[in-house]
Every structure is written in structure tokens, then in C-alpha cells.
Design a protein around this motif. Structure first.
Motif, short mmCIF file in Angstrom:
data_model
loop_
_atom_site.label_atom_id
_atom_site.label_comp_id
_atom_site.label_asym_id
_atom_site.label_seq_id
_atom_site.Cartn_x
_atom_site.Cartn_y
_atom_site.Cartn_z
N GLN A 139 0.83 -1.21 0.00
CA GLN A 139 0.00 0.00 0.00
C GLN A 139 0.87 1.27 0.00
OE1 GLN A 139 -2.91 -0.44 3.04
NE2 GLN A 139 -4.47 0.39 1.66
N GLU A 185 -1.06 1.55 -8.85
CA GLU A 185 -1.57 0.33 -8.20
C GLU A 185 -0.73 -0.86 -8.70
OE1 GLU A 185 -3.94 0.04 -5.70
OE2 GLU A 185 -3.60 2.20 -5.77
N LEU A 206 -2.86 -6.15 -2.89
CA LEU A 206 -2.97 -6.27 -1.43
C LEU A 206 -3.30 -7.74 -1.13
CD1 LEU A 206 -4.87 -3.00 -0.49
CD2 LEU A 206 -2.42 -3.40 -0.80
#
Ligand code: TYM
Length: 338
Positions: free
Chosen positions: A167, A176, A180
Motif C-alpha cells: 500500500q 496500483e 494487497l
């Protein structure tokens, strides 16, 4: 939630810091085998660079690396389907690990309970590697853009730190780029405890061999260890609520449940009200039944170390095929000219 743009990919690893235990099998390997199939690409690693965060005799390290690989293969990791390799053979782990050393914050590392447990009162004298270890673990996972990491309960905090690192990287560089990752920790085998003290985890490095089941233990040794396992004067309760504050009893029921692919409730439906004199031999028989074929296959594989090395080298080549482009793009994002 994992971003939908990342293909479902599993990564997990085991340190060759000694022989494999029943905890490694139930908390990790058995579940890794179950995740092979059409739903995920699966990547499994013998994380030798993690092992040397504490002293390892060189000859023993090499032998343990092959033993752990043999344990994975013997348990059903299919090297044609999964990618199986040792970490040191893919240098990109260390390269991304360094970048993550520069992303992770000292305050985050200070919260890692495993470091605190391992360092104990001796934190000034342990290796710098032991402290930085969770950043290398994040690199292991994110080098493959892995979305799912099946681990035992004790590693959950490290996978959560991996999410924090991803993150922060994504935020700092405005992309991005890393997923995650989700820790996958469910079922009765997530926290197998020491047979002599149900408040401590079963580990490769505990002082007494009687406190753990090793994957290479023979049938008599397994039976003896369960027979001598600590319990309490009460027998087995009728339901799971009756295991509360009885860590040793809970552990033996959990082991039975995980080995037989049942819930603890189902085990108690069968054994509730029984004494240990009935349950322990049943548990030993079950464990021998499940582990004996694995240990004999492990021995067969370990008799041919060159073949294990060949399989690991092929796996490393496949792993690099995924890792190298991800590392290259990471360098570009960071602005490293290479
Ligand atoms: P390690 O080598 O200590 O353990 C390997 C796996 O076995 C699980 N495990 C247990 N599960 C249940 N009960 C137990 N008593 C028990 N003991 C061990 C661990 O939870 C783990 O899943 N840092 C990791 C290795 C690692 C890694 C990674 C894992 C390095 N990079 C990337 C996943 C992804 C470790 O020390 O595991």
C-alpha cells in the motif's frame, strides 16, 4: 479486497531451519496441496535466505533445504503444476527485498511479535537480517504479485505487513502496482501447539524432541510422543465449548480434526466423553496412517539429492520468468537505471 486486475496466484514458503514438523504440514503444506488446481497458479518456495537470519551450519542448511523440498514433493506438491524452488536461486528476492527495506518503517518492524519473541532480551545481539526479515518476506510474495498466501496463524502478522508495504509503495509512487495480498488462515491446523506445553507453538527449534512430531518420525516414536503428550485430568468434552482454557486438550482435538479433514465439533461428536486412554491411541494411529506414506516417500526422494536439485533448478527458472519482469518494472517505477 484484492484488485481484480491481479490473476489469482498463491505464494508460500518454509524456512529450512531444521526438519519439518506436523505444524508445518497441517498449517501449510497440506493446504498448499489442496490449493493446486484450476483456481490458482501456485508457487512454493524453500526460503533458505530466511533461515540464515540465525546461525545455520552450512552442510546442515543444504541438507535441510533438500529435506524441506522432499517433504513438499512427498506430500503432493506437483512440480509440473506448481513452481517449486529455493529462494537463493532467484536473486530478484533480495533485490526487491532491499527496495522494501526502504519502504517499510522501523516502527512497523518494532511491532512484529515474532521478532520480539525470537530476539527476547537479546535484541542488541541478534542479526540485522532477523529484524529486516519481514521486508524480505514481503518481497517473496510481491515479486510474484501473489494474491493469496496460505500460512499458519503465526505468520499472519507478516502477511498483514506485506499489505502495508504494498500500500505504501503504491501510494508513494502513485501506481496500483502491487496487490494487497490476502493471508489464508482457516481451519483447525492453523496453530498446532507444543505437545508438552499447549500455550507454546510446535516448532522445529524447540528444546525437546518430545514436544513436536517430526515428519520423519517413525510409527513407534509418533505413538510414544502422543502417549506422553501433556493433557489434563478431564477426558474429552462433548462440545468445543468444553475445550476452553484447556490448551493441551484443544490441541490434540485440533490435530485429529486437521489430519482427518473434519471440524473439531465432528471429532467431539465421535469421542466426546472418552478418556485419553482411548483418544490418544486413535490419534497416534491416524497420524501414522497419514504420515507414514509421506515419510517413506521423503526418504526415497532424499536418497537422490541430485534429482531434488534438478527439480529445484527447473522451478527457479520458471520462477524467474515471472519475477524478472516484475522486478524490472519496479526498478523503472522507482527510477533505478539498469
Ligand atoms: P516457517 O518456516 O516458520 O513455517 C512454515 C509454515 O508452517 C506454518 N507453521 C505452523 N502452522 C501451524 N502450527 C504450527 N505449529 C506451525 N509452525 C509453522 C507457518 O505458519 C508457515 O506457514 N516467515 C515464514 C516463511 C516465509 C514465507 C514467505 C511464508 C518466508 N517468506 C512468504 C509465506 C510467504 C516462516 O518462517 O515460516
Amino acid at each position: 479486497m484484492t484488485s481484480p486486475s491481479f490473476a489469482p496466484r498463491v505464494f508460500s514458503g518454509i524456512k529450512p531451519s531444521g526438519g519439518l514438523t506436523l505444524g508445518n504440514y497441517l498449517g501449510a503444506i497440506k493446504r498448499w496441496v489442496g490449493m493446486q488446481g484450476p483456481d490458482f497458479e501456485t508457487i512454493y518456495c524453500v526460503v533458505d535466505l530466511h533461515a540464515i537470519t540465525v546461525w545455520q551450519d552450512p552442510a546442515e542448511l543444504a541438507a535441510a533445504t533438500r529435506e524441506v523440498a522432499a517433504g513438499m514433493l512427498a506430500s503432493g506438491i506437483d512440480p509440473e503444476h506448481s513452481i517449486l524452488f529455493n529462494q537463493a536461486a532467484v536473486p530478484e528476492h533480495v533485490q526487491l527485498g532491499w527496495i522494501f527495506n526502504c519502504v517499510a518503517r522501523v516502527g512497523w518492524m518494532n511491532r512484529m511479535t515474532q521478532f520480539k519473541d525470537k530476539a527476547g532480551d537479546n535484541a542488541e545481539a541478534v542479526s540485522l537480517g532477523l529484524y529486516a526479515y519481514p521486508a524480505l518476506m514481503a518481497a517473496d510474495i510481491l515479486l510474484y504479485h501473489a494474491t493469496h498466501v496460505p500460512v499458519g496463524e503465526d505468520q499472519k502478522q507478516h502477511v498483514e505487513l506485506t499489505r502495508d508495504i504494498a500500500q505504501k509503495f503504491n501510494h508513494d509512487f502513485g501506481r496500483e502496482f502491487f496487490p494487497l495480498t490476502e493471508p489464508v488462515t482457516e481451519g483447525p491446523g492453523m496453530r498446532i501447539m507444543n505437545l508438552r506445553d499447549g500455550t507454546k507453538k510446535m516448532s522445529k527449534s524447540g528444546e525437546s524432541d518430545m514436544e513436536r512430531i517430526n515428519m520423519l518420525d517413525d510409527a513407534d516414536t509418533i505413538a510414544k510422543k502422543f502417549k506422553k503428550a501433556k493433557t489434563d485430568p478431564e477426558g474429552l468434552p462433548e462440545d468445543v465449548a468444553g475445550l476452553k482454557a484447556r490448551p493441551e486438550a484443544k490441541n490434540l482435538v485440533d490435530i485429529y480434526a486437521a489430519l482427518s479433514d473434519q471440524s473439531a465439533e465432528a471429532v467431539l461428536a465421535e469421542f466426546g466423553g472418552a478418556g485419553w486412554g482411548r483418544f490418544k491411541p486413535a490419534l497416534a494411529d491416524l497420524a501414522v496412517d497419514k504420515l507414514a506414506p509421506i515419510s517413506s516417500e521423503m526418504r526415497r526422494l532424499m536418497a537422490d539429492p541430485a534429482e531434488i536439485d534438478r527439480l529445484l533448478a527447473r522451478g527457479a527458472e520458471r520462477a524467474r520468468g515471472i519475477a524478472a519482469p516484475i522486478l524490472k518494472e519496479t526498478y523503472e517505477i522507482v527510477g533505478l537505471v539498469s
